[in-house]
Scaffold this motif. Sequence first.
Motif, PDB file in Angstrom:
ATOM      1  N   GLU A  63       0.821  -1.212   0.000  1.00  0.00           N
ATOM      2  CA  GLU A  63       0.000   0.000   0.000  1.00  0.00           C
ATOM      3  C   GLU A  63       0.855   1.262   0.000  1.00  0.00           C
ATOM      4  O   GLU A  63       0.479   2.294  -0.578  1.00  0.00           O
ATOM      5  N   LEU A  64       2.038   1.189   0.613  1.00  0.00           N
ATOM      6  CA  LEU A  64       2.945   2.337   0.598  1.00  0.00           C
ATOM      7  C   LEU A  64       3.624   2.473  -0.766  1.00  0.00           C
ATOM      8  O   LEU A  64       3.917   3.585  -1.214  1.00  0.00           O
ATOM      9  N   VAL A  65       3.905   1.365  -1.416  1.00  0.00           N
ATOM     10  CA  VAL A  65       4.454   1.404  -2.775  1.00  0.00           C
ATOM     11  C   VAL A  65       3.481   2.121  -3.702  1.00  0.00           C
ATOM     12  O   VAL A  65       3.862   2.958  -4.527  1.00  0.00           O
ATOM     13  N   THR A  66       2.200   1.805  -3.562  1.00  0.00           N
ATOM     14  CA  THR A  66       1.160   2.455  -4.364  1.00  0.00           C
ATOM     15  C   THR A  66       1.052   3.940  -4.028  1.00  0.00           C
ATOM     16  O   THR A  66       0.921   4.785  -4.922  1.00  0.00           O
ATOM     17  N   LYS A  67       1.113   4.266  -2.741  1.00  0.00           N
ATOM     18  CA  LYS A  67       1.039   5.663  -2.308  1.00  0.00           C
ATOM     19  C   LYS A  67       2.225   6.457  -2.848  1.00  0.00           C
ATOM     20  O   LYS A  67       2.078   7.608  -3.274  1.00  0.00           O
ATOM     21  N   ALA A  68       3.402   5.833  -2.845  1.00  0.00           N
ATOM     22  CA  ALA A  68       4.600   6.490  -3.365  1.00  0.00           C
ATOM     23  C   ALA A  68       4.457   6.776  -4.858  1.00  0.00           C
ATOM     24  O   ALA A  68       4.806   7.865  -5.327  1.00  0.00           O
ATOM     25  N   LYS A  69       3.936   5.811  -5.599  1.00  0.00           N
ATOM     26  CA  LYS A  69       3.776   6.004  -7.047  1.00  0.00           C
ATOM     27  C   LYS A  69       2.827   7.167  -7.332  1.00  0.00           C
ATOM     28  O   LYS A  69       3.055   7.959  -8.253  1.00  0.00           O
ATOM     29  N   ALA A  70       1.763   7.295  -6.544  1.00  0.00           N
ATOM     30  CA  ALA A  70       0.814   8.392  -6.731  1.00  0.00           C
ATOM     31  C   ALA A  70       1.459   9.743  -6.472  1.00  0.00           C
ATOM     32  O   ALA A  70       1.028  10.765  -7.014  1.00  0.00           O
ATOM     33  N   ALA A  71       2.537   9.743  -5.649  1.00  0.00           N
ATOM     34  CA  ALA A  71       3.260  10.980  -5.354  1.00  0.00           C
ATOM     35  C   ALA A  71       4.439  11.212  -6.290  1.00  0.00           C
ATOM     36  O   ALA A  71       5.173  12.186  -6.131  1.00  0.00           O
ATOM     37  N   GLY A  72       4.629  10.299  -7.258  1.00  0.00           N
ATOM     38  CA  GLY A  72       5.702  10.460  -8.232  1.00  0.00           C
ATOM     39  C   GLY A  72       6.992   9.759  -7.883  1.00  0.00           C
ATOM     40  O   GLY A  72       8.052  10.089  -8.433  1.00  0.00           O
ATOM     41  N   PHE A  73       6.931   8.765  -6.993  1.00  0.00           N
ATOM     42  CA  PHE A  73       8.139   8.081  -6.529  1.00  0.00           C
ATOM     43  C   PHE A  73       8.033   6.566  -6.671  1.00  0.00           C
ATOM     44  O   PHE A  73       6.943   5.994  -6.655  1.00  0.00           O
ATOM     45  N   GLU A  74       9.187   5.939  -6.763  1.00  0.00           N
ATOM     46  CA  GLU A  74       9.324   4.497  -6.559  1.00  0.00           C
ATOM     47  C   GLU A  74       9.728   4.273  -5.115  1.00  0.00           C
ATOM     48  O   GLU A  74      10.575   4.995  -4.581  1.00  0.00           O
ATOM     49  N   LEU A  75       9.136   3.280  -4.478  1.00  0.00           N
ATOM     50  CA  LEU A  75       9.515   2.868  -3.126  1.00  0.00           C
ATOM     51  C   LEU A  75      10.046   1.449  -3.212  1.00  0.00           C
ATOM     52  O   LEU A  75       9.323   0.532  -3.621  1.00  0.00           O
ATOM     53  N   LEU A  76      11.315   1.273  -2.864  1.00  0.00           N
ATOM     54  CA  LEU A  76      12.007   0.011  -3.097  1.00  0.00           C
ATOM     55  C   LEU A  76      12.676  -0.511  -1.832  1.00  0.00           C
ATOM     56  O   LEU A  76      13.084   0.267  -0.957  1.00  0.00           O
ATOM     57  N   ALA A  77      12.812  -1.819  -1.763  1.00  0.00           N
ATOM     58  CA  ALA A  77      13.650  -2.426  -0.732  1.00  0.00           C
ATOM     59  C   ALA A  77      15.100  -2.236  -1.139  1.00  0.00           C
ATOM     60  O   ALA A  77      15.480  -2.513  -2.279  1.00  0.00           O
ATOM     61  N   GLY A  78      15.911  -1.728  -0.230  1.00  0.00           N
ATOM     62  CA  GLY A  78      17.304  -1.444  -0.547  1.00  0.00           C
ATOM     63  C   GLY A  78      18.262  -1.999   0.485  1.00  0.00           C
ATOM     64  O   GLY A  78      17.863  -2.598   1.486  1.00  0.00           O
ATOM     65  N   GLN A  79      19.531  -1.770   0.220  1.00  0.00           N
ATOM     66  CA  GLN A  79      20.589  -2.284   1.093  1.00  0.00           C
ATOM     67  C   GLN A  79      21.789  -1.353   1.022  1.00  0.00           C
ATOM     68  O   GLN A  79      22.130  -0.827  -0.049  1.00  0.00           O
ATOM     69  N   ASP A  80      22.420  -1.104   2.173  1.00  0.00           N
ATOM     70  CA  ASP A  80      23.712  -0.427   2.193  1.00  0.00           C
ATOM     71  C   ASP A  80      24.594  -1.134   3.212  1.00  0.00           C
ATOM     72  O   ASP A  80      24.214  -2.192   3.737  1.00  0.00           O
ATOM     73  N   ALA A  81      25.743  -0.568   3.511  1.00  0.00           N
ATOM     74  CA  ALA A  81      26.663  -1.223   4.437  1.00  0.00           C
ATOM     75  C   ALA A  81      26.093  -1.332   5.844  1.00  0.00           C
ATOM     76  O   ALA A  81      26.563  -2.154   6.642  1.00  0.00           O
ATOM     77  N   GLY A  82      25.075  -0.532   6.150  1.00  0.00           N
ATOM     78  CA  GLY A  82      24.456  -0.585   7.467  1.00  0.00           C
ATOM     79  C   GLY A  82      23.302  -1.552   7.566  1.00  0.00           C
ATOM     80  O   GLY A  82      22.767  -1.777   8.647  1.00  0.00           O
ATOM     81  N   GLY A  83      22.891  -2.153   6.435  1.00  0.00           N
ATOM     82  CA  GLY A  83      21.804  -3.123   6.471  1.00  0.00           C
ATOM     83  C   GLY A  83      20.679  -2.779   5.516  1.00  0.00           C
ATOM     84  O   GLY A  83      20.843  -2.019   4.563  1.00  0.00           O
ATOM     85  N   GLU A  84      19.501  -3.302   5.798  1.00  0.00           N
ATOM     86  CA  GLU A  84      18.360  -3.114   4.917  1.00  0.00           C
ATOM     87  C   GLU A  84      17.742  -1.729   5.116  1.00  0.00           C
ATOM     88  O   GLU A  84      17.719  -1.182   6.223  1.00  0.00           O
ATOM     89  N   ILE A  85      17.237  -1.172   4.026  1.00  0.00           N
ATOM     90  CA  ILE A  85      16.659   0.166   4.032  1.00  0.00           C
ATOM     91  C   ILE A  85      15.496   0.221   3.051  1.00  0.00           C
ATOM     92  O   ILE A  85      15.296  -0.710   2.263  1.00  0.00           O
ATOM     93  N   TRP A  86      14.747   1.302   3.111  1.00  0.00           N
ATOM     94  CA  TRP A  86      13.770   1.625   2.076  1.00  0.00           C
ATOM     95  C   TRP A  86      14.324   2.779   1.267  1.00  0.00           C
ATOM     96  O   TRP A  86      14.821   3.765   1.824  1.00  0.00           O
ATOM     97  N   ILE A  87      14.240   2.669  -0.047  1.00  0.00           N
ATOM     98  CA  ILE A  87      14.727   3.713  -0.950  1.00  0.00           C
ATOM     99  C   ILE A  87      13.538   4.392  -1.628  1.00  0.00           C
ATOM    100  O   ILE A  87      12.616   3.711  -2.086  1.00  0.00           O
ATOM    101  N   VAL A  88      13.571   5.706  -1.681  1.00  0.00           N
ATOM    102  CA  VAL A  88      12.524   6.490  -2.337  1.00  0.00           C
ATOM    103  C   VAL A  88      13.197   7.337  -3.417  1.00  0.00           C
ATOM    104  O   VAL A  88      14.037   8.182  -3.115  1.00  0.00           O
ATOM    105  N   ARG A  89      12.822   7.100  -4.666  1.00  0.00           N
ATOM    106  CA  ARG A  89      13.419   7.850  -5.774  1.00  0.00           C
ATOM    107  C   ARG A  89      12.350   8.186  -6.801  1.00  0.00           C
ATOM    108  O   ARG A  89      11.288   7.554  -6.836  1.00  0.00           O
ATOM    109  N   GLU A  90      12.627   9.167  -7.642  1.00  0.00           N
ATOM    110  CA  GLU A  90      11.676   9.546  -8.674  1.00  0.00           C
ATOM    111  C   GLU A  90      11.415   8.374  -9.622  1.00  0.00           C
ATOM    112  O   GLU A  90      12.288   7.524  -9.838  1.00  0.00           O
TER     113      GLU A  90
END
Length: 276
Positions: A63-90
């Motif tokens: 539901e948040l992925v859908t909400k993000a798309k309506a706002a003009g963003f992709e909401l993705l599962a991500g990863q960095d050296a600190g662990g798992e994250i959520w990524i929000v990008r155009e």
Amino acid sequence: MTSILPLIMAAAVVPLQGAFRSAREYDRPSFRYRPPEAAQLERARQLFAALARALAPGPPPAELVTKAKAAGFELLAGQDAGGEIWIVRELEGHRAGAGFYALRAKGLPVCIQAPHTFFDEGTGDLALATFAALHASCLCTNTVHRRALDVAHAEQSVFLAATEALLEACKWPLVQLHGFAADSQPADVAAVVSEGTQKPNVGVRLQKALRVEPGRVLLYPRDTKELGGTTNVEGSRARAAGVLFLHIEMSPTFREKLLDTSAPLVAALREVLTPP
């Protein structure tokens, strides 16, 4: 028979560094910033408030992925050296200068911001490194050059709307990373720290904690009347919300050193931001 499900899930996790790189790719000569309409800014505020409140380990809910798309963003599962994250990008193929963001569940309650990643060279990569090493809750960076959109001073930007939502929802302290030109300060000045006010408190502690060898760390306004971040719009919103805002200006040499190892900056921030 070996299941391929783990491989599929692993492939769906986006590395932060690669996502950051692609989010900053745009046609600079043709780009013209168009301030978002009020409805678009409100959608961004609602999105980031919802993300902050729903932030939890694991991939973002549908539901948040859908909400993000309506706002003009992709909401993705991500990863960095600190662990798992959520990524929000155009959204792919859409560049409006809306910014690039990452959120970490159960992170240190602080938001690392780099609003001038093109102009203040190295601050973007340094923000990513600090976000990971500090295990911070939030990362915000710009995605177009400040000559097209200066998100640290623009009153109408998605970057500011996202910051306002996060301040309201979480009251995470803001730490903004900036850079100054080599000839704008004495040669031995490595950094200028400020809270964007005339009466620094935590800034005094940060100045002492930020150990630079060789080089001096100046405190605004006690040691210098420049680079205080007093007109910074995110700083203004943080102060209005009663939230700490730390503005850190760094010389080119100091930025280069921190890109080799962000440890001095991370240690200083952890010292002043971690509750006793």
